[in-house]
Write a protein that holds these residues in place. Structure first.
Motif, PDB file in Angstrom:
ATOM      1  N   VAL A 294      60.592  21.903   9.305  1.00 41.08           N
ATOM      2  CA  VAL A 294      61.221  21.688  10.610  1.00 41.08           C
ATOM      3  C   VAL A 294      61.171  22.992  11.384  1.00 41.08           C
ATOM      4  CG1 VAL A 294      63.367  21.171  11.826  1.00 41.08           C
ATOM      5  CG2 VAL A 294      62.724  19.834   9.822  1.00 41.08           C
ATOM      6  N   MET A 295      60.724  22.907  12.640  1.00 35.87           N
ATOM      7  CA  MET A 295      60.659  24.089  13.497  1.00 35.87           C
ATOM      8  C   MET A 295      61.309  23.786  14.838  1.00 35.87           C
ATOM      9  SD  MET A 295      57.455  26.594  14.453  1.00 35.87           S
ATOM     10  CE  MET A 295      56.397  25.260  15.050  1.00 35.87           C
ATOM     11  N   VAL A 296      62.149  24.698  15.301  1.00 39.13           N
ATOM     12  CA  VAL A 296      62.768  24.602  16.620  1.00 39.13           C
ATOM     13  C   VAL A 296      62.190  25.709  17.481  1.00 39.13           C
ATOM     14  CG1 VAL A 296      64.912  24.648  17.935  1.00 39.13           C
ATOM     15  CG2 VAL A 296      64.896  23.669  15.633  1.00 39.13           C
ATOM     16  N   GLN A 297      61.631  25.328  18.637  1.00 40.91           N
ATOM     17  CA  GLN A 297      61.052  26.300  19.560  1.00 40.91           C
ATOM     18  C   GLN A 297      61.770  26.254  20.908  1.00 40.91           C
ATOM     19  OE1 GLN A 297      56.511  26.603  19.338  1.00 40.91           O
ATOM     20  NE2 GLN A 297      56.872  24.547  18.512  1.00 40.91           N
ATOM     21  N   LYS A 298      62.098  27.421  21.410  1.00 44.55           N
ATOM     22  CA  LYS A 298      62.612  27.547  22.777  1.00 44.55           C
ATOM     23  C   LYS A 298      61.407  27.777  23.677  1.00 44.55           C
ATOM     24  CE  LYS A 298      66.140  30.004  25.479  1.00 44.55           C
ATOM     25  NZ  LYS A 298      65.327  30.155  26.705  1.00 44.55           N
ATOM     26  N   LEU A 299      61.266  26.972  24.723  1.00 44.43           N
ATOM     27  CA  LEU A 299      60.031  26.979  25.509  1.00 44.43           C
ATOM     28  C   LEU A 299      60.085  27.849  26.751  1.00 44.43           C
ATOM     29  CD1 LEU A 299      59.137  23.186  25.289  1.00 44.43           C
ATOM     30  CD2 LEU A 299      58.513  25.040  23.740  1.00 44.43           C
ATOM     31  N   ASN A 300      61.270  28.141  27.268  1.00 46.15           N
ATOM     32  CA  ASN A 300      61.379  28.892  28.519  1.00 46.15           C
ATOM     33  C   ASN A 300      62.255  30.135  28.343  1.00 46.15           C
ATOM     34  OD1 ASN A 300      59.944  26.904  30.181  1.00 46.15           O
ATOM     35  ND2 ASN A 300      61.701  25.595  29.797  1.00 46.15           N
ATOM     36  N   PRO A 301      61.905  31.248  28.996  1.00 48.52           N
ATOM     37  CA  PRO A 301      60.740  31.438  29.885  1.00 48.52           C
ATOM     38  C   PRO A 301      59.429  31.631  29.124  1.00 48.52           C
ATOM     39  CG  PRO A 301      61.969  33.474  29.722  1.00 48.52           C
ATOM     40  CD  PRO A 301      62.761  32.445  28.940  1.00 48.52           C
ATOM     41  N   VAL A 302      59.505  31.970  27.825  1.00 43.89           N
ATOM     42  CA  VAL A 302      58.315  32.045  26.984  1.00 43.89           C
ATOM     43  C   VAL A 302      58.627  31.313  25.684  1.00 43.89           C
ATOM     44  CG1 VAL A 302      57.467  34.232  27.938  1.00 43.89           C
ATOM     45  CG2 VAL A 302      59.044  34.253  25.995  1.00 43.89           C
ATOM     46  N   VAL A 303      57.585  30.895  24.988  1.00 46.69           N
ATOM     47  CA  VAL A 303      57.785  30.159  23.745  1.00 46.69           C
ATOM     48  C   VAL A 303      58.224  31.109  22.636  1.00 46.69           C
ATOM     49  CG1 VAL A 303      56.696  28.721  21.998  1.00 46.69           C
ATOM     50  CG2 VAL A 303      56.073  28.438  24.405  1.00 46.69           C
ATOM     51  N   THR A 304      59.381  30.808  22.024  1.00 49.65           N
ATOM     52  CA  THR A 304      59.878  31.592  20.901  1.00 49.65           C
ATOM     53  C   THR A 304      60.354  30.640  19.810  1.00 49.65           C
ATOM     54  OG1 THR A 304      62.082  31.717  21.910  1.00 49.65           O
ATOM     55  CG2 THR A 304      60.580  33.562  22.315  1.00 49.65           C
ATOM     56  N   ILE A 305      60.202  31.048  18.566  1.00 58.43           N
ATOM     57  CA  ILE A 305      60.636  30.231  17.436  1.00 58.43           C
ATOM     58  C   ILE A 305      62.096  30.551  17.134  1.00 58.43           C
ATOM     59  CG2 ILE A 305      60.300  29.723  14.988  1.00 58.43           C
ATOM     60  CD1 ILE A 305      57.354  30.332  15.350  1.00 58.43           C
ATOM     61  N   VAL A 306      62.952  29.544  17.266  1.00 58.67           N
ATOM     62  CA  VAL A 306      64.384  29.703  16.991  1.00 58.67           C
ATOM     63  C   VAL A 306      64.635  29.633  15.489  1.00 58.67           C
ATOM     64  CG1 VAL A 306      66.654  28.647  17.313  1.00 58.67           C
ATOM     65  CG2 VAL A 306      65.040  28.765  19.235  1.00 58.67           C
ATOM     66  N   ALA A 307      63.991  28.672  14.824  1.00 62.29           N
ATOM     67  CA  ALA A 307      64.166  28.504  13.384  1.00 62.29           C
ATOM     68  C   ALA A 307      62.980  27.752  12.817  1.00 62.29           C
ATOM     69  CB  ALA A 307      65.461  27.754  13.077  1.00 62.29           C
ATOM     70  N   LYS A 308      62.668  28.043  11.554  1.00 67.73           N
ATOM     71  CA  LYS A 308      61.610  27.322  10.844  1.00 67.73           C
ATOM     72  C   LYS A 308      62.007  27.255   9.377  1.00 67.73           C
ATOM     73  CE  LYS A 308      56.600  27.127  10.118  1.00 67.73           C
ATOM     74  NZ  LYS A 308      55.295  27.791  10.402  1.00 67.73           N
ATOM     75  N   GLU A 309      62.198  26.047   8.877  1.00 67.62           N
ATOM     76  CA  GLU A 309      62.666  25.845   7.512  1.00 67.62           C
ATOM     77  C   GLU A 309      61.835  24.767   6.826  1.00 67.62           C
ATOM     78  OE1 GLU A 309      64.891  27.691   6.145  1.00 67.62           O
ATOM     79  OE2 GLU A 309      65.886  28.638   7.865  1.00 67.62           O
ATOM     80  N   THR A 310      61.566  24.968   5.535  1.00 67.04           N
ATOM     81  CA  THR A 310      60.885  23.966   4.723  1.00 67.04           C
ATOM     82  C   THR A 310      61.836  23.468   3.643  1.00 67.04           C
ATOM     83  OG1 THR A 310      58.701  24.945   5.114  1.00 67.04           O
ATOM     84  CG2 THR A 310      58.921  23.485   3.217  1.00 67.04           C
TER      85      THR A 310
END
Length: 210
Positions: A149-165
């Motif tokens: 599962v990956m959560v990405q914040k898209l604005n103002p630039v794309v950043t990864i908030v969390a990534k878990e397996t």
């Protein structure tokens, strides 16, 4: 001769400078037209770009037959899942049922695809905590399934908030992948993996007549 009957206008005196100037203007007009074709943006008929603030994705191995589902709950209690694909600002963009519905239409024919993925977009800002859970709906292989599962914040630039397996090893099991909190501006202030059941919310509502 035909000119003797005045059926055609007589030619003007030949002027080499005028001919050269006319050819130069023709070349400039041609170049200007080419520049317009290169610079002008291409029209994309039927494509509508929708703005999203966050994108939540869930992936498991290609061609895997198991059915895994994603549940996302916002701070107001709205829950998006396969039976409610639009809730609040959240939209379930893709519901993947393992090997059941993974295909694309090509010339009217169903062509199988290998990708196993579900997507949820969050198209507005609601301050507070969001919970992202995964649910092992159908375990067909009898073996653990790694789900990312990956959560990405898209604005103002794309950043990864969390990534878990997470390894799902039992049909009917629910696991919390990530919980994240945002403020009124959309900035992420906190993340955690503290377990919290979203399915229990449904059971509680049913017991209370909701």
């Amino acid at each position: 001769m035909i000119d003797d009957f005045d059926l055609l206008p007589r030619s003007a005196p030949f002027d080499p400078f005028s001919v050269v100037l006319f050819k130069a203007l023709q070349a400039l007009a041609c170049l200007f037209f080419i520049v317009l074709l290169v610079v002008a943006p291409k029209a994309k008929d039927g494509k509508i770009d929708s703005k999203a603030e966050f994108l939540v994705s869930m992936d498991w191995p290609d061609n895997h037959p198991d059915d895994v589902d994603i549940f996302v709950q916002d701070p107001l209690g709205n829950i998006v899942w396969y039976r409610r694909r639009d809730a609040g600002f959240m939209v379930l963009e893709r519901d993947d049922r393992g090997g059941v519905n993974d295909f694309v239409l090509v010339n009217g024919k169903k062509v199988p695809t290998s990708t196993r993925q579900e997507l949820v977009s969050i198209r507005g800002i609601v301050a507070g905590e969001y919970t992202v859970n995964v649910y092992h709906f159908a375990a067909l292989t009898g073996r653990p399934v790694p789900v990312t599962v990956m959560v990405q914040k898209l604005n103002p630039v794309v950043t990864i908030v969390a990534k878990e397996t997470i390894d799902l090893d039992q049909g009917g099991s629910e696991r919390t992948a990530v919980r994240f909190t945002i403020d009124g501006s959309g900035a992420v202030t906190e993340t955690s993996r503290i377990a919290r059941s979203i399915l229990q919310t449904f059971y509680s509502a049913r017991r209370n007549g909701g």
